[in-house]
Write a protein that holds these residues in place. Structure first.
Motif, short mmCIF file in Angstrom:
data_model
loop_
_atom_site.label_atom_id
_atom_site.label_comp_id
_atom_site.label_asym_id
_atom_site.label_seq_id
_atom_site.Cartn_x
_atom_site.Cartn_y
_atom_site.Cartn_z
N ASP A 109 0.82 -1.21 0.00
CA ASP A 109 0.00 0.00 0.00
C ASP A 109 0.86 1.26 0.00
O ASP A 109 0.54 2.24 -0.66
N ARG A 110 1.94 1.21 0.75
CA ARG A 110 2.76 2.42 0.94
C ARG A 110 3.66 2.69 -0.26
O ARG A 110 3.77 3.83 -0.72
N PHE A 111 4.32 1.68 -0.78
CA PHE A 111 5.30 1.88 -1.84
C PHE A 111 4.82 1.39 -3.21
O PHE A 111 5.53 1.56 -4.20
N GLY A 112 3.66 0.74 -3.24
CA GLY A 112 3.13 0.22 -4.49
C GLY A 112 3.40 -1.27 -4.61
O GLY A 112 4.47 -1.75 -4.25
N PRO A 113 2.43 -2.04 -5.14
CA PRO A 113 2.62 -3.49 -5.26
C PRO A 113 3.80 -3.87 -6.15
O PRO A 113 4.51 -4.83 -5.85
N LYS A 114 4.02 -3.14 -7.24
CA LYS A 114 5.05 -3.53 -8.18
C LYS A 114 6.46 -3.49 -7.59
O LYS A 114 7.18 -4.50 -7.66
N PRO A 115 6.91 -2.36 -7.00
CA PRO A 115 8.29 -2.36 -6.47
C PRO A 115 8.49 -3.34 -5.33
O PRO A 115 9.56 -3.95 -5.21
N VAL A 116 7.47 -3.53 -4.48
CA VAL A 116 7.61 -4.48 -3.37
C VAL A 116 7.68 -5.90 -3.91
O VAL A 116 8.49 -6.72 -3.45
N TYR A 117 6.85 -6.21 -4.90
CA TYR A 117 6.89 -7.54 -5.52
C TYR A 117 8.24 -7.80 -6.16
O TYR A 117 8.83 -8.88 -5.99
N LEU A 118 8.76 -6.83 -6.91
CA LEU A 118 10.05 -7.01 -7.58
C LEU A 118 11.19 -7.17 -6.57
O LEU A 118 12.11 -7.96 -6.78
N ALA A 119 11.13 -6.42 -5.47
CA ALA A 119 12.16 -6.57 -4.43
C ALA A 119 12.11 -7.97 -3.83
O ALA A 119 13.15 -8.61 -3.63
N GLY A 120 10.90 -8.45 -3.55
CA GLY A 120 10.77 -9.79 -2.99
C GLY A 120 11.21 -10.87 -3.97
O GLY A 120 11.87 -11.85 -3.59
N LEU A 121 10.89 -10.68 -5.25
CA LEU A 121 11.28 -11.65 -6.28
C LEU A 121 12.81 -11.71 -6.42
O LEU A 121 13.39 -12.80 -6.56
N THR A 122 13.44 -10.55 -6.39
CA THR A 122 14.91 -10.53 -6.46
C THR A 122 15.53 -11.26 -5.28
O THR A 122 16.45 -12.08 -5.44
N LEU A 123 15.01 -10.98 -4.08
CA LEU A 123 15.52 -11.63 -2.87
C LEU A 123 15.31 -13.14 -2.94
O LEU A 123 16.21 -13.93 -2.63
N PHE A 124 14.13 -13.54 -3.39
CA PHE A 124 13.81 -14.97 -3.47
C PHE A 124 14.72 -15.68 -4.47
O PHE A 124 15.23 -16.78 -4.19
N THR A 125 14.95 -15.07 -5.62
CA THR A 125 15.76 -15.70 -6.66
C THR A 125 17.22 -15.84 -6.23
O THR A 125 17.84 -16.90 -6.42
N LEU A 126 17.77 -14.79 -5.64
CA LEU A 126 19.15 -14.85 -5.15
C LEU A 126 19.29 -15.88 -4.04
O LEU A 126 20.28 -16.63 -3.99
N ALA A 127 18.31 -15.93 -3.15
CA ALA A 127 18.35 -16.91 -2.06
C ALA A 127 18.24 -18.33 -2.60
O ALA A 127 18.84 -19.26 -2.04
N SER A 128 17.49 -18.52 -3.69
CA SER A 128 17.38 -19.85 -4.30
C SER A 128 18.74 -20.32 -4.81
O SER A 128 19.12 -21.49 -4.62
N ALA A 129 19.48 -19.41 -5.45
CA ALA A 129 20.82 -19.77 -5.91
C ALA A 129 21.72 -20.12 -4.73
O ALA A 129 22.50 -21.09 -4.79
#
Length: 502
Positions: free
Chosen positions: A69-89
């Motif tokens: 709500d505060r920063f927008g769904p898109k940037p928060v989603y992209l930040a989480g996706l980046t974190l998830f992908t790097l953690a998967s590696a």
């Protein structure tokens, strides 16, 4: 600068990442023996590979929903996706069990950032009379992902090694990032002041509650570390969460959890219904997998393939129920789904016998569960979000996903405890311990198969009972007005993207 918003491509882009994180909640289960052998560890340690992920996934959902709500769904989603992908590696590259558990914890945090944003985008971009179709895609993704995890895990472990259940996320994560970057619009943000006391209380309370419930069975519901009672941890979590609710009710500013959301009858009831659904879906798989592997002697991949009819029926019928939700009373569809789920699980209970020649008939209740699944996710989810104000879409989505996740954790802990109790009742404590050793070895003596089958058949009645409870909750859903519109339903924001508020 604004661009035309295309809701469906945006939702499909988000669903790719949502599917990936949900698969990871179940994919590790079939890889545990390979991880134990590869990292030279024991079962107590390898359990934390899943536990760490679920803990850091469930605990922050209230907060991460509000971040959207505060920063927008898109940037928060992209930040989480980046974190998830790097953690998967990092998971795939782990050379020790400690490194793997730490990377899984980071993975869970990435998943917590992503999950509420998918529902928030549906609420903010689709009009109320089209959300059923959108929620059918969200619901089919959630339902199928939990089934695909064990199947995909078995194939990857058998063919390439346990590391690849994590490495496979890297290319998928990159594709999901590009799709979301290009197709998901930047929606208007809503200024919020974060309640730091509320953030702390909610995070601590959720951690204690989920940790106690999830790890209780591994400590036999006794003492952790020889001095800390498991029930004390669960009780402390309940007390801290009660303090959190009390604090939210007394806030004069903007609460982290707007309690006014629960004044909406359908939102409150849908949260109860999704928690029972999360409980039942999570709880039913464990006795089935144990039965297929230990009684019928199936491999992990073959035992997971017994759930394919469920996944196929969910995929085929979810678009149909999504269209029906927009024109019919969602209560009736969800009620039929809950009752079919209960019937299918009782059907399983009657047919879980040591007769290995009768395995094919178990595909029938699996298919019925798929029909039930298709009738549940979309009606319950769309009922929860119909009346959400758009500025609280993230908060409401965070609450909804939190209750779903708590239901799943409760289901996992409860079914494990019940299975152990039924094995002790069938064989006595010493023989029940022998079944545990046989489980680790992947074999069960013929003399124990009948009693073990009975224990699994009795255990699967627990999720059946929760499905009945869910049906009783769904009965109280408020019906839609004429034409399928709900009173107070929020309209989509706009057909064009708006600049992010500065």
């Amino acid at each position: 600068m604004s661009a035309t918003v295309r809701p469906w491509p945006a939702l499909w882009a988000l669903v790719v990442g949502f599917f990936m994180i949900l698969v990871d909640t179940t994919i590790v289960s079939v890889a545990n023996p390979a991880i134990m052998a590869g990292l030279h560890t024991d079962i107590d340690a390898v359990i934390w590979v899943t536990s760490a992920y679920l803990l850091t996934y469930a605990a922050p959902l209230l907060v991460t929903g509000r971040l959207g709500d505060r920063f927008g769904p898109k940037p928060v989603y992209l930040a989480g996706l980046t974190l998830f992908t790097l953690a998967s590696a990092a998971c795939g590259l782990s050379g020790s069990i400690g490194a793997l558990i730490a990377a899984r914890a980071v993975q869970g945090l990435g998943a917590a950032l992503m999950t509420p944003q998918t529902m928030a985008v549906i609420t903010r971009m689709f009009p109320p009379d089209q959300r059923g179709k959108a929620m059918s895609l969200w619901g089919a993704t959630a339902g199928v992902a939990t089934l695909v995890g064990p199947i995909l895990g078995g194939v990857l472990v058998d063919g390439l090694g346990w590391e690849w259940i994590f490495f496979v996320n890297v290319p998928v994560g990159i594709i999901a990032f590009v799709l979301a970057w290009r197709l998901v619009p930047t929606l208007q943000t809503h200024p919020h002041r974060f309640d730091l006391v509320g953030v702390t209380l909610s995070a601590v309370g959720m951690f204690l509650l989920v940790f106690g419930i999830q790890e209780g069975e591994s400590y036999d519901w006794g003492l952790i570390g020889g001095w800390l009672p498991v029930w004390g941890v669960v009780g402390a979590g309940v007390v801290v969460l009660a303090l959190f609710v009390w604090h939210q009710s007394r806030m004069r500013g903007e609460p982290l959890l707007p309690l006014g959301l629960f004044r909406d009858r359908n939102f409150a009831l849908a949260n109860g219904a999704i928690s029972t659904l999360g409980f039942a879906v999570t709880a039913m798989s464990l006795p089935l997998v144990f039965y297929y592997q230990l009684v019928l002697g199936f491999s992990p991949t073959r035992s997971a393939l017994m759930l394919v009819p469920m996944a196929v029926m969910t995929l085929l019928l979810s678009p149909v129920t999504g269209r029906l939700v927009d024109s019919w009373n969602p209560r009736n569809i969800a009620l039929a789904g809950m009752l079919m789920q209960a019937i299918a699980l009782v059907w399983y209970s009657l047919w879980l016998t040591p007769d290995a020649d009768q395995w094919a008939r178990l595909l029938l209740p699996s298919a019925l569960l798929g029909v039930a699944n298709a009738c549940l996710w979309s009606p319950i989810s769309s009922t929860a979000t119909r009346n959400l104000p758009r500025e609280l879409a993230g908060a409401g989505s965070g609450v909804f996903n939190t209750t779903r996740q708590i239901g799943s954790v409760l289901g996992s802990a409860a079914i494990a405890a019940l299975i152990q109790a039924r094995l002790v009742a069938a064989f006595g404590a010493e023989a029940a311990g022998q079944t545990g050793a046989a489980e680790a070895a992947g074999a069960l003596p013929d003399a124990l198969k009948a009693g073990f089958s009975d224990a699994m058949a009795q255990s699967i009645l627990l999720p059946a009972a929760l499905a009945v409870v869910g049906a009783l909750i769904v009965v109280w859903f408020a019906p839609p007005k004429r034409g399928g519109q709900w009173a107070g339903a929020a309209q989509p924001e706009s057909t064009t993207a708006v600049p992010t508020a500065r």
